[in-house]
Design a protein around this motif. Structure first.
Motif, PDB file in Angstrom:
ATOM      1  N   LEU A   1       0.856  -1.138   0.187  1.00  0.00           N
ATOM      2  CA  LEU A   1      -0.071  -0.090   0.044  1.00  0.00           C
ATOM      3  C   LEU A   1       0.918   1.350   0.011  1.00  0.00           C
ATOM      4  CD1 LEU A   1      -2.655   1.390   0.206  1.00  0.00           C
ATOM      5  CD2 LEU A   1      -2.700   1.058   2.544  1.00  0.00           C
ATOM      6  N   ALA A   2       1.938   1.255   0.888  1.00  0.00           N
ATOM      7  CA  ALA A   2       2.802   2.449   0.867  1.00  0.00           C
ATOM      8  C   ALA A   2       3.489   2.634  -0.551  1.00  0.00           C
ATOM      9  CB  ALA A   2       3.772   2.055   1.716  1.00  0.00           C
ATOM     10  N   VAL A   3       3.927   1.557  -1.101  1.00  0.00           N
ATOM     11  CA  VAL A   3       4.659   1.737  -2.329  1.00  0.00           C
ATOM     12  C   VAL A   3       3.724   2.252  -3.528  1.00  0.00           C
ATOM     13  CG1 VAL A   3       5.909   0.548  -4.191  1.00  0.00           C
ATOM     14  CG2 VAL A   3       6.452   0.120  -1.841  1.00  0.00           C
ATOM     15  N   ALA A   4       2.360   1.663  -3.359  1.00  0.00           N
ATOM     16  CA  ALA A   4       1.391   2.037  -4.383  1.00  0.00           C
ATOM     17  C   ALA A   4       1.317   3.510  -4.313  1.00  0.00           C
ATOM     18  CB  ALA A   4       0.310   1.371  -4.215  1.00  0.00           C
ATOM     19  N   ALA A   5       0.772   3.970  -3.196  1.00  0.00           N
ATOM     20  CA  ALA A   5       0.442   5.339  -2.835  1.00  0.00           C
ATOM     21  C   ALA A   5       1.800   6.235  -3.358  1.00  0.00           C
ATOM     22  CB  ALA A   5       0.251   5.582  -1.439  1.00  0.00           C
ATOM     23  N   SER A   6       3.059   5.857  -3.094  1.00  0.00           N
ATOM     24  CA  SER A   6       4.054   6.585  -3.492  1.00  0.00           C
ATOM     25  C   SER A   6       4.406   6.663  -5.173  1.00  0.00           C
ATOM     26  CB  SER A   6       5.431   5.960  -2.854  1.00  0.00           C
ATOM     27  OG  SER A   6       5.377   5.988  -1.581  1.00  0.00           O
ATOM     28  N   LEU A   7       4.054   5.496  -5.728  1.00  0.00           N
ATOM     29  CA  LEU A   7       3.988   5.640  -7.068  1.00  0.00           C
ATOM     30  C   LEU A   7       2.925   6.532  -7.910  1.00  0.00           C
ATOM     31  CD1 LEU A   7       4.896   1.784  -7.698  1.00  0.00           C
ATOM     32  CD2 LEU A   7       6.368   3.798  -7.883  1.00  0.00           C
ATOM     33  N   VAL A   8       1.659   6.110  -7.195  1.00  0.00           N
ATOM     34  CA  VAL A   8       0.700   7.165  -7.820  1.00  0.00           C
ATOM     35  C   VAL A   8       0.723   8.551  -7.432  1.00  0.00           C
ATOM     36  CG1 VAL A   8      -1.772   7.504  -7.535  1.00  0.00           C
ATOM     37  CG2 VAL A   8      -1.104   5.251  -7.425  1.00  0.00           C
ATOM     38  N   GLY A   9       1.388   8.702  -6.339  1.00  0.00           N
ATOM     39  CA  GLY A   9       1.535  10.211  -5.937  1.00  0.00           C
ATOM     40  C   GLY A   9       2.899  10.662  -6.568  1.00  0.00           C
ATOM     41  N   ARG A  10       3.604   9.858  -7.160  1.00  0.00           N
ATOM     42  CA  ARG A  10       5.156  10.289  -7.865  1.00  0.00           C
ATOM     43  C   ARG A  10       5.852  10.981  -6.853  1.00  0.00           C
ATOM     44  NH1 ARG A  10       3.395  13.000 -13.750  1.00  0.00           N
ATOM     45  NH2 ARG A  10       2.185  11.266 -14.414  1.00  0.00           N
ATOM     46  N   LEU A  11       5.843  10.314  -5.495  1.00  0.00           N
ATOM     47  CA  LEU A  11       6.816  10.892  -4.489  1.00  0.00           C
ATOM     48  C   LEU A  11       8.245  10.625  -4.382  1.00  0.00           C
ATOM     49  CD1 LEU A  11       4.206   9.822  -1.505  1.00  0.00           C
ATOM     50  CD2 LEU A  11       4.345  11.966  -2.860  1.00  0.00           C
ATOM     51  N   GLY A  12       8.593   9.570  -5.395  1.00  0.00           N
ATOM     52  CA  GLY A  12       9.836   9.175  -5.724  1.00  0.00           C
ATOM     53  C   GLY A  12      10.613   8.474  -4.429  1.00  0.00           C
ATOM     54  N   ILE A  13       9.933   7.928  -3.531  1.00  0.00           N
ATOM     55  CA  ILE A  13      10.493   7.343  -2.433  1.00  0.00           C
ATOM     56  C   ILE A  13       9.968   5.618  -2.273  1.00  0.00           C
ATOM     57  CG2 ILE A  13      10.702   9.353  -1.114  1.00  0.00           C
ATOM     58  CD1 ILE A  13       8.042   8.292   0.598  1.00  0.00           C
TER      59      ILE A  13
ATOM     60  N   ARG B   1      11.141   2.830  -3.371  1.00  0.00           N
ATOM     61  CA  ARG B   1      12.321   2.148  -3.308  1.00  0.00           C
ATOM     62  C   ARG B   1      12.874   2.477  -1.613  1.00  0.00           C
ATOM     63  NH1 ARG B   1      17.954   2.009  -3.118  1.00  0.00           N
ATOM     64  NH2 ARG B   1      19.233   0.292  -3.860  1.00  0.00           N
ATOM     65  N   GLU B   2      12.944   3.653  -1.335  1.00  0.00           N
ATOM     66  CA  GLU B   2      13.518   3.851  -0.061  1.00  0.00           C
ATOM     67  C   GLU B   2      12.443   3.413   1.033  1.00  0.00           C
ATOM     68  OE1 GLU B   2      14.646   7.479   2.477  1.00  0.00           O
ATOM     69  OE2 GLU B   2      14.133   8.031   0.383  1.00  0.00           O
ATOM     70  N   GLN B   3      11.276   3.184   0.686  1.00  0.00           N
ATOM     71  CA  GLN B   3      10.362   2.647   1.523  1.00  0.00           C
ATOM     72  C   GLN B   3      10.557   0.811   1.744  1.00  0.00           C
ATOM     73  OE1 GLN B   3       6.838   3.824  -0.425  1.00  0.00           O
ATOM     74  NE2 GLN B   3       6.064   5.441   1.137  1.00  0.00           N
ATOM     75  N   VAL B   4      10.690   0.295   0.782  1.00  0.00           N
ATOM     76  CA  VAL B   4      11.177  -0.900   0.635  1.00  0.00           C
ATOM     77  C   VAL B   4      12.244  -1.120   1.636  1.00  0.00           C
ATOM     78  CG1 VAL B   4      11.563  -3.106  -0.756  1.00  0.00           C
ATOM     79  CG2 VAL B   4       9.774  -1.463  -1.599  1.00  0.00           C
ATOM     80  N   VAL B   5      13.515  -0.466   1.325  1.00  0.00           N
ATOM     81  CA  VAL B   5      14.595  -0.527   1.983  1.00  0.00           C
ATOM     82  C   VAL B   5      14.456  -0.373   3.433  1.00  0.00           C
ATOM     83  CG1 VAL B   5      16.798   0.273   2.466  1.00  0.00           C
ATOM     84  CG2 VAL B   5      16.082  -0.252   0.050  1.00  0.00           C
TER      85      VAL B   5
ATOM     86  N   ALA C   1      11.630  -0.867   5.296  1.00  0.00           N
ATOM     87  CA  ALA C   1      10.835  -1.689   5.808  1.00  0.00           C
ATOM     88  C   ALA C   1      11.727  -3.011   5.801  1.00  0.00           C
ATOM     89  CB  ALA C   1       9.485  -2.243   5.039  1.00  0.00           C
ATOM     90  N   VAL C   2      12.466  -3.420   5.065  1.00  0.00           N
ATOM     91  CA  VAL C   2      13.250  -4.510   5.134  1.00  0.00           C
ATOM     92  C   VAL C   2      14.460  -4.391   6.155  1.00  0.00           C
ATOM     93  CG1 VAL C   2      14.905  -5.864   4.128  1.00  0.00           C
ATOM     94  CG2 VAL C   2      13.172  -5.317   2.823  1.00  0.00           C
ATOM     95  N   ARG C   3      14.915  -3.147   6.410  1.00  0.00           N
ATOM     96  CA  ARG C   3      15.800  -2.772   7.488  1.00  0.00           C
ATOM     97  C   ARG C   3      15.205  -2.909   8.651  1.00  0.00           C
ATOM     98  NH1 ARG C   3      19.771   2.048   6.397  1.00  0.00           N
ATOM     99  NH2 ARG C   3      19.972   1.891   8.478  1.00  0.00           N
ATOM    100  N   ALA C   4      14.075  -2.447   8.906  1.00  0.00           N
ATOM    101  CA  ALA C   4      13.329  -2.409  10.132  1.00  0.00           C
ATOM    102  C   ALA C   4      13.294  -3.974  10.776  1.00  0.00           C
ATOM    103  CB  ALA C   4      11.764  -1.735   9.957  1.00  0.00           C
ATOM    104  N   VAL C   5      12.695  -4.685   9.738  1.00  0.00           N
ATOM    105  CA  VAL C   5      12.633  -6.180  10.114  1.00  0.00           C
ATOM    106  C   VAL C   5      13.742  -6.764  10.652  1.00  0.00           C
ATOM    107  CG1 VAL C   5      11.784  -8.314   9.294  1.00  0.00           C
ATOM    108  CG2 VAL C   5      10.324  -6.377   8.893  1.00  0.00           C
ATOM    109  N   ALA C   6      15.028  -6.609   9.657  1.00  0.00           N
ATOM    110  CA  ALA C   6      16.262  -7.057  10.231  1.00  0.00           C
ATOM    111  C   ALA C   6      16.806  -6.581  11.489  1.00  0.00           C
ATOM    112  CB  ALA C   6      17.121  -6.850   9.135  1.00  0.00           C
ATOM    113  N   GLN C   7      16.554  -5.384  11.696  1.00  0.00           N
ATOM    114  CA  GLN C   7      17.461  -4.363  12.591  1.00  0.00           C
ATOM    115  C   GLN C   7      16.699  -4.714  13.988  1.00  0.00           C
ATOM    116  OE1 GLN C   7      18.727  -0.811   9.908  1.00  0.00           O
ATOM    117  NE2 GLN C   7      17.245  -0.500  11.465  1.00  0.00           N
TER     118      GLN C   7
END
Length: 252
Positions: free
Chosen positions: A19-31, A33-37, A39-45
């Motif tokens: 949902l976060a990525v979809a909203a960013s793509l629709v809104g052309r926020l440009g983030i 990839r940063e959101q995915v990174v 989220a993955v970092r948050a889980v691992a950390q």
């Protein structure tokens, strides 16, 4: 609120990230990839940190050591976000101006026990919020200095000292970085029930204890952020924390 460590949690996280990525793509926020990174970092950390924290909070020394690590990462993160990596000693000073008085007053007052758990829990909250205040304030003030160069130069032409001319530009917007915490403090219990409140309740505390803990945290953040922002503004005005692109403009 409890969370089951199972397939439902994995599904919820995947759907929320989508949902976060979809909203960013629709809104052309440009983030996206940063959101995915992030989220993955948050889980691992968090998976790794949970094990470290469990050991660190067993002693006061361990708690202080872990808080120092959090502080170091906060300085690294905010200097990169603001674009003042080479000014890190002064950024550290600005963060310490908010962290040390707050933790010192809370611990010395006897409001909380002095142990590793308190240092890590309260220290993490305070350090994180000082980092946020530094980032929001730095980005806002440096943007203002870039956009309002004419006001700065006019101040110099009128005989103002450099720090006074910089103050003419940044003083009207300095407090903007404090607004989020002020709003949260004003509306706590009416709009939001922040983490400290819920944490105490889940830990078996009474609603009154939960409310007291949350008020303590919010006022601590408010005091600390005011100290950090005041110190940062002083350092910016005197050319100690300035991005590279502004140094020639401000004669830093």
């Amino acid at each position: 609120m409890t969370v089951d460590l199972g397939p439902g949690l994995v599904l919820a996280l995947a759907l929320l990230l989508a949902l976060a990525v979809a909203a960013s793509l629709v809104g052309r926020l440009g983030i996206a990839r940063e959101q995915v990174v992030a989220a993955v970092r948050a889980v691992a950390q968090l998976a790794a940190v949970s094990l470290v924290v469990a050991a660190a909070v067993q002693t006061l020394v361990g708690g202080i050591a872990f808080a120092a690590l959090m502080f170091t990462i906060a300085v690294w993160t905010t200097t990169g976000r603001v674009g003042v990596r080479d000014c890190w000693p002064f950024t550290a000073l600005a963060l310490l101006a908010g962290v040390l008085p707050v933790l010192g007053l809370v611990l010395v007052s006897g409001a909380t026990p002095v142990n590793g758990t308190t240092v890590v829990a309260l220290g993490g909250i305070v350090i994180g919020n000082m980092m946020t205040a530094h980032t929001l304030t730095g980005r806002r003030l440096f943007a203002e200095l870039r956009d309002q160069r004419g006001i700065y130069e006019a101040g110099l032409a009128l005989g103002l000292q450099r720090h006074e001319a910089i103050g003419e530009v940044i003083d009207p917007v300095t407090a903007e970085g404090l607004v989020p915490n002020l709003d949260q403090t004003k509306t706590v219990g009416l709009v939001t029930l922040p983490g400290a409140f819920i944490g105490v309740l889940l830990g078996g505390g009474s609603p009154l204890q939960a409310g007291a803990a949350q008020v303590l945290v919010l006022v601590a953040i408010m005091a600390g952020q005011a100290c950090t922002v005041t110190t940062l503004t002083w350092l910016i005005a005197r050319g100690r924390v300035v991005p590279a692109d502004l140094r020639s403009t401000l004669h830093a």
